[in-house]
Design a protein around this motif. Structure first.
Motif, PDB file in Angstrom:
ATOM      1  N   ALA A  91      43.462  35.901  29.952  1.00 50.05           N
ATOM      2  CA  ALA A  91      43.524  37.031  29.019  1.00 50.05           C
ATOM      3  C   ALA A  91      42.257  37.880  29.109  1.00 50.05           C
ATOM      4  O   ALA A  91      42.322  39.117  29.074  1.00 50.05           O
ATOM      5  CB  ALA A  91      43.720  36.526  27.589  1.00 50.05           C
ATOM      6  N   SER A  92      41.113  37.232  29.252  1.00 50.20           N
ATOM      7  CA  SER A  92      39.852  37.965  29.361  1.00 50.20           C
ATOM      8  C   SER A  92      39.799  38.781  30.651  1.00 50.20           C
ATOM      9  O   SER A  92      39.348  39.932  30.642  1.00 50.20           O
ATOM     10  CB  SER A  92      38.674  36.999  29.326  1.00 50.20           C
ATOM     11  OG  SER A  92      38.647  36.315  28.103  1.00 50.20           O
ATOM     12  N   CYS A 131      42.388  39.921  32.312  1.00 50.76           N
ATOM     13  CA  CYS A 131      43.327  41.043  32.143  1.00 50.76           C
ATOM     14  C   CYS A 131      42.710  42.154  31.296  1.00 50.76           C
ATOM     15  O   CYS A 131      42.898  43.339  31.593  1.00 50.76           O
ATOM     16  CB  CYS A 131      44.627  40.556  31.512  1.00 50.76           C
ATOM     17  SG  CYS A 131      45.647  39.590  32.632  1.00 50.76           S
ATOM     18  N   MET A 132      41.970  41.784  30.273  1.00 49.30           N
ATOM     19  CA  MET A 132      41.314  42.791  29.428  1.00 49.30           C
ATOM     20  C   MET A 132      40.220  43.514  30.209  1.00 49.30           C
ATOM     21  O   MET A 132      40.045  44.723  30.065  1.00 49.30           O
ATOM     22  CB  MET A 132      40.755  42.139  28.162  1.00 49.30           C
ATOM     23  CG  MET A 132      41.845  41.721  27.192  1.00 49.30           C
ATOM     24  SD  MET A 132      41.214  40.958  25.712  1.00 49.30           S
ATOM     25  CE  MET A 132      40.413  42.311  24.949  1.00 49.30           C
ATOM     26  N   LEU A 133      39.476  42.771  31.055  1.00 53.94           N
ATOM     27  CA  LEU A 133      38.475  43.414  31.901  1.00 53.94           C
ATOM     28  C   LEU A 133      39.120  44.397  32.878  1.00 53.94           C
ATOM     29  O   LEU A 133      38.601  45.496  33.100  1.00 53.94           O
ATOM     30  CB  LEU A 133      37.674  42.368  32.679  1.00 53.94           C
ATOM     31  CG  LEU A 133      36.577  41.644  31.923  1.00 53.94           C
ATOM     32  CD1 LEU A 133      36.003  40.520  32.773  1.00 53.94           C
ATOM     33  CD2 LEU A 133      35.496  42.599  31.510  1.00 53.94           C
ATOM     34  N   LEU A 134      40.255  44.021  33.435  1.00 54.31           N
ATOM     35  CA  LEU A 134      40.965  44.901  34.355  1.00 54.31           C
ATOM     36  C   LEU A 134      41.454  46.162  33.641  1.00 54.31           C
ATOM     37  O   LEU A 134      41.273  47.281  34.139  1.00 54.31           O
ATOM     38  CB  LEU A 134      42.131  44.151  34.999  1.00 54.31           C
ATOM     39  CG  LEU A 134      42.976  44.957  35.981  1.00 54.31           C
ATOM     40  CD1 LEU A 134      42.130  45.330  37.196  1.00 54.31           C
ATOM     41  CD2 LEU A 134      44.195  44.167  36.395  1.00 54.31           C
ATOM     42  N   MET A 135      42.051  45.999  32.482  1.00 53.87           N
ATOM     43  CA  MET A 135      42.509  47.165  31.717  1.00 53.87           C
ATOM     44  C   MET A 135      41.333  48.038  31.292  1.00 53.87           C
ATOM     45  O   MET A 135      41.428  49.274  31.310  1.00 53.87           O
ATOM     46  CB  MET A 135      43.307  46.716  30.483  1.00 53.87           C
ATOM     47  CG  MET A 135      44.641  46.110  30.817  1.00 53.87           C
ATOM     48  SD  MET A 135      45.711  47.237  31.729  1.00 53.87           S
ATOM     49  CE  MET A 135      45.984  48.494  30.535  1.00 53.87           C
ATOM     50  N   ASN A 136      40.246  47.409  30.912  1.00 57.09           N
ATOM     51  CA  ASN A 136      39.033  48.138  30.541  1.00 57.09           C
ATOM     52  C   ASN A 136      38.537  48.984  31.710  1.00 57.09           C
ATOM     53  O   ASN A 136      38.181  50.149  31.546  1.00 57.09           O
ATOM     54  CB  ASN A 136      37.973  47.125  30.105  1.00 57.09           C
ATOM     55  CG  ASN A 136      36.795  47.751  29.421  1.00 57.09           C
ATOM     56  OD1 ASN A 136      36.844  48.902  29.017  1.00 57.09           O
ATOM     57  ND2 ASN A 136      35.734  46.984  29.289  1.00 57.09           N
ATOM     58  N   GLY A 137      38.527  48.401  32.912  1.00 55.65           N
ATOM     59  CA  GLY A 137      38.094  49.140  34.095  1.00 55.65           C
ATOM     60  C   GLY A 137      39.020  50.290  34.429  1.00 55.65           C
ATOM     61  O   GLY A 137      38.578  51.378  34.805  1.00 55.65           O
ATOM     62  N   ILE A 138      40.335  50.080  34.292  1.00 54.54           N
ATOM     63  CA  ILE A 138      41.288  51.149  34.583  1.00 54.54           C
ATOM     64  C   ILE A 138      41.120  52.301  33.605  1.00 54.54           C
ATOM     65  O   ILE A 138      41.076  53.468  34.003  1.00 54.54           O
ATOM     66  CB  ILE A 138      42.735  50.606  34.550  1.00 54.54           C
ATOM     67  CG1 ILE A 138      42.975  49.695  35.753  1.00 54.54           C
ATOM     68  CG2 ILE A 138      43.750  51.747  34.527  1.00 54.54           C
ATOM     69  CD1 ILE A 138      44.282  48.949  35.698  1.00 54.54           C
ATOM     70  N   VAL A 139      41.005  51.993  32.333  1.00 52.23           N
ATOM     71  CA  VAL A 139      40.913  53.052  31.311  1.00 52.23           C
ATOM     72  C   VAL A 139      39.570  53.765  31.359  1.00 52.23           C
ATOM     73  O   VAL A 139      39.506  54.993  31.300  1.00 52.23           O
ATOM     74  CB  VAL A 139      41.174  52.467  29.906  1.00 52.23           C
ATOM     75  CG1 VAL A 139      40.841  53.467  28.817  1.00 52.23           C
ATOM     76  CG2 VAL A 139      42.620  52.025  29.789  1.00 52.23           C
ATOM     77  N   PHE A 140      38.487  53.025  31.468  1.00 50.40           N
ATOM     78  CA  PHE A 140      37.166  53.645  31.361  1.00 50.40           C
ATOM     79  C   PHE A 140      36.553  54.090  32.689  1.00 50.40           C
ATOM     80  O   PHE A 140      35.604  54.862  32.688  1.00 50.40           O
ATOM     81  CB  PHE A 140      36.187  52.700  30.659  1.00 50.40           C
ATOM     82  CG  PHE A 140      36.420  52.624  29.186  1.00 50.40           C
ATOM     83  CD1 PHE A 140      36.144  53.708  28.376  1.00 50.40           C
ATOM     84  CD2 PHE A 140      36.927  51.482  28.614  1.00 50.40           C
ATOM     85  CE1 PHE A 140      36.358  53.652  27.018  1.00 50.40           C
ATOM     86  CE2 PHE A 140      37.149  51.417  27.247  1.00 50.40           C
ATOM     87  CZ  PHE A 140      36.865  52.502  26.447  1.00 50.40           C
ATOM     88  N   ILE A 141      37.063  53.595  33.820  1.00 47.81           N
ATOM     89  CA  ILE A 141      36.518  54.021  35.111  1.00 47.81           C
ATOM     90  C   ILE A 141      37.595  54.679  35.977  1.00 47.81           C
ATOM     91  O   ILE A 141      37.381  55.758  36.510  1.00 47.81           O
ATOM     92  CB  ILE A 141      35.864  52.838  35.865  1.00 47.81           C
ATOM     93  CG1 ILE A 141      34.637  52.365  35.107  1.00 47.81           C
ATOM     94  CG2 ILE A 141      35.474  53.253  37.272  1.00 47.81           C
ATOM     95  CD1 ILE A 141      33.944  51.176  35.712  1.00 47.81           C
TER      96      ILE A 141
END
Length: 183
Positions: free
Chosen positions: A135-136, A138-148
């Protein structure tokens, strides 16, 4: 840092050749470029701007720095180029820089939140399960997609659009006939 930005193509080289004399090019370009920072309320857009020039920047005899004046509050790429005469006219050799404060802020938020998440994962220690780790990540991946990812693709697309419009506008400024003298 600039080498990294060149590798990810947020700084790209640009070379333009225009069929006009160097002095005439500088003279015609100056009328279309407003000085930088003339609008104290620039974050509101062009509403309170004293000029209607399509570009802001600096135009000197051997150097040009241009930034398109975008409608609204969009961050656009900046071109810095040296002006040199050639047999066929004038050549602008420089770089198109697509870095904006919006992109830098997004990357900073992503890196900060990712580091914070990694610290919390390290504090969990032995209580870290595979499901929590998955889960962590996946959240890091989504964070990277949205913010970078999204700001990066937006900046690249705006750089391509700015390069096209800059070449088109500069050619138009050069080819436009001189205005007729008043009678």
């Amino acid at each position: 840092m600039k080498e990294l930005l060149r590798r990810v193509r947020l700084i790209t080289p640009i070379v333009l050749e225009l069929p006009v004399d160097k002095d005439l090019f500088i003279q015609r370009l100056k009328s279309h470029v407003a000085p930088p920072h003339i609008n104290p309320a620039s974050w509101l857009g062009r509403i309170f701007s004293p000029t209607v020039a399509p570009y802001t920047g600096v135009v000197e005899a051997d150097f040009v720095r241009l930034k398109p004046r975008a409608p609204g509050n969009r961050a656009l790429a900046t071109m810095e180029a040296t002006v040199s005469p050639v047999k066929a006219g004038v050549r602008l050799t420089g770089e198109l820089n697509g870095i904006s404060t919006y992109l830098a802020f997004s990357v900073a938020v992503c890196v900060g939140s990712s580091l914070l998440m990694l610290v919390f994962m390290a504090l969990l220690g032995s209580e870290l399960t595979f499901a929590t780790l998955l889960a962590s990540l996946c959240m890091l991946l989504m964070n990277g997609i949205v913010f970078i990812g999204i700001p990066y693709t937006r900046a690249r697309r705006q750089m391509q659009q700015t390069a096209y419009e800059l070449e088109r506008d500069l050619f138009y400024f050069v080819q436009r006939p001189e205005p007729a003298p008043p009678h």
